[in-house]
Design a protein around this motif. Structure first.
Motif, short mmCIF file in Angstrom:
data_model
loop_
_atom_site.label_atom_id
_atom_site.label_comp_id
_atom_site.label_asym_id
_atom_site.label_seq_id
_atom_site.Cartn_x
_atom_site.Cartn_y
_atom_site.Cartn_z
N UNK A 210 0.78 -1.14 -0.09
CA UNK A 210 0.04 0.06 0.15
C UNK A 210 0.94 1.15 0.04
N UNK A 211 1.89 1.38 0.81
CA UNK A 211 2.70 2.41 0.91
C UNK A 211 3.39 2.71 -0.37
N UNK A 212 3.88 1.48 -1.26
CA UNK A 212 4.33 1.68 -2.70
C UNK A 212 3.34 2.79 -3.64
N UNK A 213 2.17 1.94 -3.55
CA UNK A 213 0.94 2.45 -4.44
C UNK A 213 0.41 4.01 -3.94
N UNK A 214 0.26 4.13 -2.65
CA UNK A 214 -0.28 5.33 -2.07
C UNK A 214 0.78 6.42 -2.36
N UNK A 215 2.08 6.21 -2.02
CA UNK A 215 2.91 7.17 -1.89
C UNK A 215 4.00 7.37 -3.05
N UNK A 216 3.81 6.36 -3.93
CA UNK A 216 4.89 6.54 -5.15
C UNK A 216 4.00 6.59 -6.69
N UNK A 217 3.12 5.35 -6.65
CA UNK A 217 2.52 4.86 -7.85
C UNK A 217 1.31 5.87 -8.16
N UNK A 218 0.48 6.29 -7.23
CA UNK A 218 -0.55 7.13 -7.52
C UNK A 218 -0.26 8.56 -7.79
N UNK A 219 0.56 9.14 -6.84
CA UNK A 219 1.21 10.54 -7.20
C UNK A 219 1.91 10.52 -8.63
N UNK A 220 2.47 9.67 -8.91
CA UNK A 220 3.19 9.61 -10.10
C UNK A 220 2.17 9.58 -11.60
N UNK A 221 1.04 8.77 -11.09
CA UNK A 221 0.29 8.47 -12.29
C UNK A 221 -0.69 10.09 -12.37
N UNK A 222 -0.92 10.55 -11.22
CA UNK A 222 -1.47 11.89 -11.32
C UNK A 222 -0.73 12.87 -12.34
N UNK A 223 0.47 12.91 -11.98
CA UNK A 223 1.39 13.71 -12.62
C UNK A 223 1.35 13.25 -14.17
N UNK A 224 1.33 12.31 -14.67
CA UNK A 224 0.95 11.69 -16.17
C UNK A 224 -0.42 12.19 -16.33
N UNK A 225 -1.39 11.99 -15.74
CA UNK A 225 -2.72 12.48 -16.16
C UNK A 225 -2.76 13.91 -16.35
N UNK A 227 -0.40 15.82 -17.41
CA UNK A 227 0.30 16.17 -18.52
C UNK A 227 1.56 16.91 -18.01
N UNK A 228 1.84 16.64 -16.84
CA UNK A 228 3.53 17.27 -16.50
C UNK A 228 4.71 16.78 -17.24
N UNK A 229 4.59 15.70 -17.90
CA UNK A 229 6.04 15.38 -18.57
C UNK A 229 5.70 15.68 -20.10
N UNK A 230 4.40 16.29 -20.58
CA UNK A 230 4.56 16.72 -21.81
C UNK A 230 5.08 18.14 -21.84
N UNK A 231 5.27 18.90 -20.63
CA UNK A 231 5.94 20.13 -20.54
C UNK A 231 7.38 19.87 -20.34
N UNK A 232 7.95 18.78 -20.09
CA UNK A 232 9.44 18.40 -20.22
C UNK A 232 9.90 17.94 -21.62
N UNK A 233 11.42 17.91 -21.74
CA UNK A 233 11.71 17.27 -22.82
C UNK A 233 12.75 16.19 -22.26
N UNK A 234 12.14 14.99 -22.90
CA UNK A 234 13.20 13.83 -22.69
C UNK A 234 14.40 13.92 -23.53
#
Length: 306
Positions: A210-225, A227-234
């Protein structure tokens, strides 16, 4: 900070529970801030860091790392915090906790720059590393996870169907059900399942789900949704690899959600592997190794010498 006390069986050559068998690997415990990280290493040469998925650990790379080592690489396979035999000082997980662990591990091993290959949950830290510290990554291979700048469509929704159960997970429930169809094409033999699931005997592994998903996976998924990474350049050259039977990430879907990549990335390619689903490293390890070796060689040949 004082070095925390860890169970004696985690140190040296005695491991509890015993490590699954994988000939040729050297096993280390590396002290990093807040944890002692178990790392399996094989080979000599330019470093390649392999970041496992969930619910796997270093052993995910047992069939792939030796192939990379045979081609002149030193392959570093850490157990990410909350998985395998890595021992954390305290429970809990933040969005960049594993990223900070990976950077600390690179520093501890005196690795200035490495190729990075990741799968599933490990792709979160790999992607964060590539965006925030591109000077540490020579080239990247990302397995079964789309680019951070993806365009969300209804076709990718099934990729998130497992999340509610993991957000509500409580031990002693095993993660065995995740290592089955539709996530694999070929059912894993019991010996392989036991190799992955033996780490569940360590209490902190199941208690960290639960800590993995609540603390890391979900916050990162929200960043994806958002569009945070669309404003960066890989900036890191990246190969994205998918199994053709990984339903949410069929070739049609992946090409659609990645169609504007020129705006968001310097150099990417897409590859698709037959007869493989989400757990592509078990379905098609030889194909994964071949694609990674080809990508690393092509990127190295294009880099300035010196």
């Amino acid at each position: 900070m004082d070095t925390p006390a860890f169970p004696r069986e985690l140190i040296g050559e005695s491991w509890s529970p015993p490590l699954p068998e994988a000939p040729g690997f050297e096993h280390l415990m590396i002290s990093i801030p807040g944890a002692r990280c178990h790392v399996a290493v094989i080979g000599d040469g330019n470093p390649v860091v392999l970041l496992h998925g969930f619910p796997e650990h270093w052993w995910q790379w047992r069939l792939i790392a030796p192939q990379l080592a045979a081609r002149g690489y030193r392959v570093i396979c850490p157990d990410l915090r909350g998985s395998g035999w890595t021992a954390a000082e305290a429970p809990g997980m933040r969005r960049e906790t594993q990223l900070k662990d990976v950077v600390a591990l690179l520093d501890a091993l005196d690795v200035a720059r490495a190729h990075v290959m990741s799968h599933d949950m490990g792709a979160i830290s790999a992607m964060q590393l590539a965006y925030s510290r591109p000077e540490r990554v020579r080239a990247m291979v990302q397995l079964a996870v789309p680019p951070g700048f993806l365009e969300f469509t209804p076709g990718v929704a099934p990729a998130f169907r497992h999340m509610p159960a993991l957000l509500m997970h409580r031990p002693p429930r095993s993660m065995r059900y995740l290592l089955d169809r539709p996530y694999v094409v070929h059912a894993l033999p019991e010996t392989v399942l036991k190799g992955y699931l033996v780490a569940e005997e360590r209490p902190e592994v199941l208690s960290n789900v639960r800590a993995l998903y609540r603390g890391m996976v979900i916050p990162e998924a929200l960043r994806l949704m958002r569009g945070d990474y669309k404003r960066m350049r890989l900036q890191v050259p990246t190969l994205f690899v998918f199994g053709r039977q990984d339903c949410p990430f069929s070739e049609k879907n992946v090409r659609r959600i990645s169609r504007n990549h020129e705006r968001c990335a310097e150099q990417i390619e897409l590859a698709f592997v037959d007869d493989a689903a989400h757990f592509i490293t078990d379905d098609a390890p030889d194909a994964v190794a071949a694609l990674a070796l080809d990508w690393f060689a092509r990127i190295e040949s294009s880099m300035p010498r010196g």
